[in-house]
Design an enzyme around this catalytic site. Structure first.
Site, PDB file in Angstrom:
ATOM      1  N   SER A 293       0.820  -1.204   0.000  1.00 29.75           N
ATOM      2  CA  SER A 293       0.000   0.000   0.000  1.00 29.75           C
ATOM      3  C   SER A 293       0.862   1.266   0.000  1.00 29.75           C
ATOM      4  O   SER A 293       1.591   1.516  -0.944  1.00 29.75           O
ATOM      5  CB  SER A 293      -0.961  -0.042   1.199  1.00 29.75           C
ATOM      6  OG  SER A 293      -1.932   0.959   1.123  1.00 29.75           O
ATOM      7  N   ASP A 304      10.704   5.866  -9.728  1.00 29.38           N
ATOM      8  CA  ASP A 304      10.378   6.556 -10.977  1.00 29.38           C
ATOM      9  C   ASP A 304      11.150   7.863 -11.132  1.00 29.38           C
ATOM     10  O   ASP A 304      11.554   8.227 -12.241  1.00 29.38           O
ATOM     11  CB  ASP A 304       8.875   6.838 -11.050  1.00 29.38           C
ATOM     12  CG  ASP A 304       8.071   5.621 -11.491  1.00 29.38           C
ATOM     13  OD1 ASP A 304       8.671   4.543 -11.646  1.00 29.38           O
ATOM     14  OD2 ASP A 304       6.848   5.751 -11.677  1.00 29.38           O
ATOM     15  N   LYS A 318      -0.541  -4.344  -3.136  1.00 28.36           N
ATOM     16  CA  LYS A 318      -1.837  -3.743  -2.800  1.00 28.36           C
ATOM     17  C   LYS A 318      -1.839  -2.320  -3.356  1.00 28.36           C
ATOM     18  O   LYS A 318      -1.416  -1.381  -2.697  1.00 28.36           O
ATOM     19  CB  LYS A 318      -2.081  -3.713  -1.291  1.00 28.36           C
ATOM     20  CG  LYS A 318      -3.448  -3.135  -0.936  1.00 28.36           C
ATOM     21  CD  LYS A 318      -3.624  -2.990   0.556  1.00 28.36           C
ATOM     22  CE  LYS A 318      -4.983  -2.364   0.875  1.00 28.36           C
ATOM     23  NZ  LYS A 318      -5.091  -0.982   0.389  1.00 28.36           N
TER      24      LYS A 318
END
Length: 398
Positions: A293, A304, A318
C-alpha cells in the site's frame, strides 16, 4: 411498498412493538439495472426474529449485519463496513494503539496472508512471518473471510490467547500451529539509527504519528549531514495516503506521487507534500513481500524519479485506494474508490513492485539473525552508489 408479516406501515417508517424502522418509503436516487424486491429483505428479517433457535434476536445486530452484507456484495476484501464498536477499534489502530497480536493481514489469492508482523509484537516474538498463510483461527477456517472479519477474530483483550494454524510457503510447505498471547500494541512507526555517517530510517507503518516522527528524523539527518540514507519499509503494511505524501515530499516535493485509475482511466494525480529536504542524499529503499500500500507508493515514486535504488524482494501488491467515511451512528465505511499506478504509469495492484537489486532473506538468515538485504544496501552506499550510477551500470555498453 409491501411489508413483512407482522409489520404495520405508518407514515415515514414501519412500526414495531418497541421502535420504528425509518426511511422505508424512500427509494435510492440512483438508477437500478433491474427491479429489486425489498419484501424479501423483510421476510428474511422476520423469519430470523420468529424462528432462529436462540432468542431474542437483536434488531441492531440484524441491521448492522445487513449493512455488512450489502458491502460484501462488491466482493472486494478492502471495502468494509464497521459497526460502531469496530469502527472505534479501527480508528485506535490508525492512531498506533490497540490490543491484539500485532500483525497486518490481507486476503491474497483468496487466502488470508500475513503481510507483516509488527516489530517486537507478540506475533513477531511467536515467529509469525511475512507470507505466512493463516488457515484457521481458533480452529475455524479462514476461507471466505474478509480482512476485517479475520482481524476481528484475531484481535482481543490483553492477556487472552488466539491459536492460528499456519501454512508457510516454501519448498516444504510447512504447516504448524501457533498460540499467541494478545497484548497492547503501541507502535512507534519511525526509528532512526546511525552507522558512522550513514543513516538507517525504519518506517514500520504510515500512521497518524508517522509524519511528526519523520520530520524529527529529517532534521537529525540534515543536521548530521548524512552521506547516505537507507529507508527501510520492509514489512510495512501501509496506512494513510496523506502520510505517504508528506514523506515522499522530502524527496520529490510537489511532483506527482501516484495516479488514481478507475475503469482503466486516470482520473486524478496525487502530489507529494514537502520541500525536498532529502533530495540529493544517496538513498536506498529496502522492501520485501511485506511492503504494501503506502509503502509501495513511496518506493514506486522514488524509483520513478530516480531518487532511490530499491533493494530486496518484490512487494505485496496492494495498489488500491480506500476512503474512510464515518457514518452518523458511529459506524463507518472503508471503501475502495480506485487503483493507483506510479508516476510513470506502472501498475502495482495484484502484481507488486520489483526491486532494482533483488536480494533474498532466507529462513536460515532469519534464524542466524543475518540481514543480507541491509548489508547490500550499506555496501551500495559505501561504494558511492546512486540511482544514476546504478542505471549507468545496468545499461548495455556499446
Amino acid at each position: 411498498p409491501s411489508t413483512a408479516r407482522g409489520l404495520v406501515p405508518i407514515q415515514g417508517g414501519v412500526s414495531t412493538s418497541t421502535g420504528r424502522v425509518l426511511g422505508v418509503g424512500q427509494s435510492p436516487r440512483i438508477p437500478l439495472e433491474s427491479d429489486v424486491d425489498f419484501t424479501l429483505f423483510w421476510e428474511t428479517w422476520q423469519m430470523l426474529k420468529d424462528r432462529y433457535y436462540e432468542r431474542p434476536v437483536s434488531d441492531k445486530d440484524l441491521f448492522h449485519g445487513a449493512l455488512s452484507g450489502l458491502v460484501d456484495g462488491v466482493k472486494d476484501p478492502y471495502t468494509t463496513y464497521f459497526p460502531p464498536q469496530e469502527a472505534s477499534e479501527f480508528e485506535q489502530q490508525l492512531e498506533g494503539k490497540f490490543e491484539g497480536i500485532g500483525a497486518q493481514i490481507e486476503v491474497k489469492n483468496k487466502q488470508l496472508q500475513v503481510v507483516a508482523p509488527l516489530d517486537d509484537s507478540p506475533a513477531a516474538k511467536a515467529g509469525l512471518r511475512s507470507g505466512d498463510i493463516i488457515a484457521t483461527i481458533d480452529g475455524k477456517t479462514t476461507e471466505g473471510l474478509s480482512v476485517d472479519q479475520a482481524a476481528r477474530a484475531i484481535r482481543g483483550e490483553k492477556g487472552t490467547s488466539v491459536t492460528l494454524s499456519i501454512i508457510r510457503p516454501g519448498a516444504s510447505l510447512d504447516t504448524f500451529t501457533l498460540t499467541i498471547v494478545r497484548d497492547e500494541i503501541r507502535m512507534k512507526s519511525v526509528k532512526l539509527s546511525w552507522e558512522g555517517s550513514y543513516a538507517l530510517l525504519e518506517i514500520s507503518a504510515f500512521n497518524t504519528d508517522t509524519w511528526s516522527l519523520f520530520e524529527q528524523a529529517v532534521q537529525d539527518i540534515r543536521a548530521k549531514k548524512a552521506k547516505g540514507l537507507i529507508v527501510d519499509v520492509r514489512n510495512n503494511p501501509g496506512g494513510a495516503v496523506t502520510t505517504a505524501q508528506a514523506i515522499a515530499g522530502a524527496w520529490i516535493g510537489d511532483e506527482v506521487l501516484f495516479q488514481e485509475r478507475r475503469q482503466g482511466k486516470i482520473i486524478e494525480s496525487v502530489h507529494g507534500i514537502g520541500r525536498r529536504e532529502l533530495a540529493g542524499i544517496p538513498t536506498v529503499v529496502l522492501m520485501n513481500e511485506g511492503s504494501a500500500s503506502a509503502a509501495e507508493i513511496l518506493a514506486g515514486a522514488l524509483q520513478d524519479y530516480e531518487q532511490a535504488v530499491t533493494i530486496g524482494m518484490k512487494t505485496f501488491g496492494k495498489g488500491s485506494v480506500q476512503e474512510y467515511e464515518q457514518l452518523r451512528d458511529g459506524s463507518a465505511l472503508k471503501l475502495t474508490i480506485a487503483e493507483w499506478v506510479t508516476p510513470k504509469g506502472r501498475a502495482i495492484n495484484h502484481v507488486g513492485l520489483e526491486p532494482m537489486i533483488q536480494i533474498e532473506r532466507t529462513d536460515e538468515d532469519y534464524e542466524a539473525k543475518r540481514d543480507p538485504q541491509l548489508e547490500r544496501a550499506r555496501q551500495f552506499l559505501r561504494e558511492g552508489g546512486t540511482p544514476a550510477t546504478f542505471r549507468a551500470a545496468a545499461e548495455p555498453q556499446p
